[in-house]
Write a protein that holds these residues in place. Sequence first.
Motif, PDB file in Angstrom:
ATOM      1  N   MET A   1     -13.145 -16.782  -3.975  1.00  0.00           N
ATOM      2  CA  MET A   1     -12.457 -15.722  -4.710  1.00  0.00           C
ATOM      3  C   MET A   1     -11.333 -16.343  -5.554  1.00  0.00           C
ATOM      4  SD  MET A   1     -10.473 -12.398  -3.179  1.00  0.00           S
ATOM      5  CE  MET A   1     -12.012 -11.666  -2.654  1.00  0.00           C
ATOM      6  N   ASN A   2     -11.230 -15.876  -6.770  1.00  0.00           N
ATOM      7  CA  ASN A   2     -10.177 -16.355  -7.663  1.00  0.00           C
ATOM      8  C   ASN A   2      -8.839 -15.797  -7.193  1.00  0.00           C
ATOM      9  OD1 ASN A   2      -8.461 -17.036  -9.723  1.00  0.00           O
ATOM     10  ND2 ASN A   2      -9.679 -16.111 -11.347  1.00  0.00           N
ATOM     11  N   SER A   3      -7.954 -16.701  -6.740  1.00  0.00           N
ATOM     12  CA  SER A   3      -6.686 -16.256  -6.165  1.00  0.00           C
ATOM     13  C   SER A   3      -5.766 -15.631  -7.210  1.00  0.00           C
ATOM     14  CB  SER A   3      -5.986 -17.441  -5.486  1.00  0.00           C
ATOM     15  OG  SER A   3      -5.727 -18.461  -6.433  1.00  0.00           O
ATOM     16  N   GLU A   4      -6.050 -15.855  -8.515  1.00  0.00           N
ATOM     17  CA  GLU A   4      -5.196 -15.292  -9.556  1.00  0.00           C
ATOM     18  C   GLU A   4      -5.552 -13.843  -9.854  1.00  0.00           C
ATOM     19  OE1 GLU A   4      -5.437 -17.812 -12.956  1.00  0.00           O
ATOM     20  OE2 GLU A   4      -4.488 -19.520 -11.966  1.00  0.00           O
ATOM     21  N   ARG A   5      -6.754 -13.419  -9.453  1.00  0.00           N
ATOM     22  CA  ARG A   5      -7.167 -12.047  -9.703  1.00  0.00           C
ATOM     23  C   ARG A   5      -6.547 -11.120  -8.669  1.00  0.00           C
ATOM     24  NH1 ARG A   5     -10.986  -8.643  -7.706  1.00  0.00           N
ATOM     25  NH2 ARG A   5     -11.926 -10.234  -6.359  1.00  0.00           N
ATOM     26  N   LYS A   6      -6.045  -9.968  -9.127  1.00  0.00           N
ATOM     27  CA  LYS A   6      -5.505  -9.001  -8.186  1.00  0.00           C
ATOM     28  C   LYS A   6      -6.632  -8.422  -7.344  1.00  0.00           C
ATOM     29  CE  LYS A   6      -1.130  -7.427 -10.044  1.00  0.00           C
ATOM     30  NZ  LYS A   6      -0.275  -6.245 -10.190  1.00  0.00           N
ATOM     31  N   LEU A   7      -6.327  -8.175  -6.093  1.00  0.00           N
ATOM     32  CA  LEU A   7      -7.309  -7.612  -5.174  1.00  0.00           C
ATOM     33  C   LEU A   7      -7.336  -6.105  -5.329  1.00  0.00           C
ATOM     34  CD1 LEU A   7      -6.089  -9.881  -2.306  1.00  0.00           C
ATOM     35  CD2 LEU A   7      -8.389  -9.991  -3.253  1.00  0.00           C
ATOM     36  N   ARG A   8      -8.518  -5.570  -5.596  1.00  0.00           N
ATOM     37  CA  ARG A   8      -8.680  -4.143  -5.868  1.00  0.00           C
ATOM     38  C   ARG A   8      -8.837  -3.383  -4.550  1.00  0.00           C
ATOM     39  NH1 ARG A   8     -10.181  -2.639 -10.948  1.00  0.00           N
ATOM     40  NH2 ARG A   8     -11.640  -1.043 -10.163  1.00  0.00           N
ATOM     41  N   VAL A   9      -7.961  -2.402  -4.346  1.00  0.00           N
ATOM     42  CA  VAL A   9      -7.919  -1.671  -3.076  1.00  0.00           C
ATOM     43  C   VAL A   9      -8.008  -0.179  -3.331  1.00  0.00           C
ATOM     44  CG1 VAL A   9      -6.548  -1.181  -1.009  1.00  0.00           C
ATOM     45  CG2 VAL A   9      -6.556  -3.494  -1.982  1.00  0.00           C
ATOM     46  N   GLY A  10      -8.800   0.503  -2.511  1.00  0.00           N
ATOM     47  CA  GLY A  10      -8.900   1.953  -2.566  1.00  0.00           C
ATOM     48  C   GLY A  10      -8.284   2.587  -1.336  1.00  0.00           C
ATOM     49  N   LEU A  11      -7.875   3.842  -1.467  1.00  0.00           N
ATOM     50  CA  LEU A  11      -7.269   4.592  -0.373  1.00  0.00           C
ATOM     51  C   LEU A  11      -8.212   5.705   0.063  1.00  0.00           C
ATOM     52  CD1 LEU A  11      -4.804   5.432   1.405  1.00  0.00           C
ATOM     53  CD2 LEU A  11      -4.098   6.892  -0.513  1.00  0.00           C
ATOM     54  N   ILE A  12      -8.455   5.776   1.367  1.00  0.00           N
ATOM     55  CA  ILE A  12      -9.257   6.863   1.934  1.00  0.00           C
ATOM     56  C   ILE A  12      -8.346   7.662   2.858  1.00  0.00           C
ATOM     57  CG2 ILE A  12     -11.343   7.461   3.208  1.00  0.00           C
ATOM     58  CD1 ILE A  12     -12.388   4.635   2.583  1.00  0.00           C
ATOM     59  N   GLY A  13      -7.947   8.822   2.404  1.00  0.00           N
ATOM     60  CA  GLY A  13      -6.992   9.640   3.152  1.00  0.00           C
ATOM     61  C   GLY A  13      -5.609   9.533   2.543  1.00  0.00           C
ATOM     62  N   ALA A  14      -5.243  10.521   1.723  1.00  0.00           N
ATOM     63  CA  ALA A  14      -3.987  10.455   0.966  1.00  0.00           C
ATOM     64  C   ALA A  14      -2.913  11.361   1.542  1.00  0.00           C
ATOM     65  CB  ALA A  14      -4.246  10.795  -0.501  1.00  0.00           C
ATOM     66  N   GLY A  15      -2.804  11.379   2.869  1.00  0.00           N
ATOM     67  CA  GLY A  15      -1.722  12.100   3.513  1.00  0.00           C
ATOM     68  C   GLY A  15      -0.439  11.282   3.476  1.00  0.00           C
ATOM     69  N   PHE A  16       0.514  11.631   4.336  1.00  0.00           N
ATOM     70  CA  PHE A  16       1.820  10.987   4.302  1.00  0.00           C
ATOM     71  C   PHE A  16       1.722   9.477   4.476  1.00  0.00           C
ATOM     72  CE2 PHE A  16       5.303   9.217   6.871  1.00  0.00           C
ATOM     73  CZ  PHE A  16       6.334   9.315   5.959  1.00  0.00           C
ATOM     74  N   ILE A  17       1.010   9.013   5.516  1.00  0.00           N
ATOM     75  CA  ILE A  17       0.990   7.580   5.778  1.00  0.00           C
ATOM     76  C   ILE A  17       0.139   6.848   4.741  1.00  0.00           C
ATOM     77  CG2 ILE A  17      -0.971   7.605   7.377  1.00  0.00           C
ATOM     78  CD1 ILE A  17       2.255   5.463   7.617  1.00  0.00           C
ATOM     79  N   GLY A  18      -0.925   7.481   4.256  1.00  0.00           N
ATOM     80  CA  GLY A  18      -1.728   6.860   3.197  1.00  0.00           C
ATOM     81  C   GLY A  18      -0.920   6.655   1.930  1.00  0.00           C
ATOM     82  N   ARG A  19      -0.162   7.682   1.545  1.00  0.00           N
ATOM     83  CA  ARG A  19       0.675   7.566   0.352  1.00  0.00           C
ATOM     84  C   ARG A  19       1.797   6.556   0.560  1.00  0.00           C
ATOM     85  NH1 ARG A  19       0.610  13.164   0.825  1.00  0.00           N
ATOM     86  NH2 ARG A  19       2.882  13.150   1.184  1.00  0.00           N
ATOM     87  N   THR A  20       2.285   6.447   1.797  1.00  0.00           N
ATOM     88  CA  THR A  20       3.309   5.438   2.091  1.00  0.00           C
ATOM     89  C   THR A  20       2.781   4.043   1.789  1.00  0.00           C
ATOM     90  OG1 THR A  20       4.339   6.800   3.811  1.00  0.00           O
ATOM     91  CG2 THR A  20       4.735   4.423   3.912  1.00  0.00           C
ATOM     92  N   HIS A  21       1.548   3.765   2.202  1.00  0.00           N
ATOM     93  CA  HIS A  21       0.953   2.450   1.926  1.00  0.00           C
ATOM     94  C   HIS A  21       0.772   2.232   0.427  1.00  0.00           C
ATOM     95  CE1 HIS A  21       0.430   1.507   6.081  1.00  0.00           C
ATOM     96  NE2 HIS A  21      -0.428   2.485   6.317  1.00  0.00           N
ATOM     97  N   VAL A  22       0.370   3.270  -0.287  1.00  0.00           N
ATOM     98  CA  VAL A  22       0.207   3.148  -1.743  1.00  0.00           C
ATOM     99  C   VAL A  22       1.536   2.815  -2.399  1.00  0.00           C
ATOM    100  CG1 VAL A  22      -0.294   4.420  -3.867  1.00  0.00           C
ATOM    101  CG2 VAL A  22      -1.817   4.647  -1.893  1.00  0.00           C
ATOM    102  N   ARG A  23       2.576   3.502  -1.984  1.00  0.00           N
ATOM    103  CA  ARG A  23       3.901   3.282  -2.562  1.00  0.00           C
ATOM    104  C   ARG A  23       4.379   1.853  -2.309  1.00  0.00           C
ATOM    105  NH1 ARG A  23       5.740   7.396  -0.471  1.00  0.00           N
ATOM    106  NH2 ARG A  23       6.911   6.547   1.290  1.00  0.00           N
TER     107      ARG A  23
END
Length: 354
Positions: A1-23
């Motif tokens: 994996m190219n370490s310079e490329r940003k790792l693409r991440v998705g969120l499953i479950g956008a409640g309080f704790i999910g949004r906390t991780h996104v933030r």
Amino acid sequence: MNSERKLRVGLIGAGFIGRTHVRIAKSVPTIEMVGFLDPMAEADHADLAGLRRHGTLDGLLADKLDGVIVAVPDDLHVVTATHCLERGIAVFLEKPAARTLDECIALSRAPMVGSRLLVGHQRRHHPATRLAKSLIEQGQLGRLIGIGGVFAVKKDDKYFVQRPRGVGLVNLIHDLDLVQHLCGRLDHVSAAVSHRGRGAREEDTIALTMEFETGVIGSFIATDSSPSPWGWDQATLELPSIPYDAAGTTYSLLGTTASLSIPDLKLSRHRAGEAWHHPLQHETLKAAGADAYANQLHHFADVMAGRASPLVGITEALATQAALEAVFVSAREGRRVSTQALIDAARRSASHIH
């Protein structure tokens, strides 16, 4: 994996704790949050700004993801994580990894689970925990012989309307993970469970005695029905929604040459050659580093990139789930319970089913 490329991440479950991780992920330069799945989420919530909304799980996973953050209700943890692992996508799974030991055994059979699953016990990533673990490994406390702890908060009644769950699966499971990180694998558990605080079907108070494979012994009490400064949430600044209390702490680590409270990091010992008839010397240590949630996501980036094994993986999840199951078996049957015996029995049962 190219370490310079940003790792693409998705969120499953956008409640309080999910949004906390996104933030918090916005402060992790190697991670790019790209989309989310949650039919109940407020699409215009500020924390979700810029993320593509998906209507199906397969639609989200098809968005060239390196990893997902799974923060769905507990009953969907295993099926959701397994589906993602089967697609070759790394999973950061919020605690608890499963609701029961049987579910955790099922999760342990998912493909690449050993290298691609990180369970969200953020306390292991806290700077105070890292320092305490280092002191133990360096022998700064002498020989570790005991641990004691308290988690006690007074939750409001409306909390249980949406979350009719007991203190074990919601709160104590964090402590069962962390005490094993500090003291070694839990071997036997003896416990008592009470419903006296709320009078509800779900337990509100648990007391347990712990025996570790390392020879360390300890005790812990957890309740969601008593106001106190003693508990991880009020003794740290991890969650802004819970006021910090300077009087708070959670664990007391007891060594033959020093004792240490965590997370406030108060170290107590005698001068060389002195003992109980001499005054103790006290020192409050300082732990440098970012907060636990940020550290956790930095670690998840390393797991996604294949640079690190999960600090809290399926092996740790099984040990924690077995410890919690042992609590309830012990309380129900009035006996000392082996955690490994529970795991072995669950594995035998699963093999017969399959």
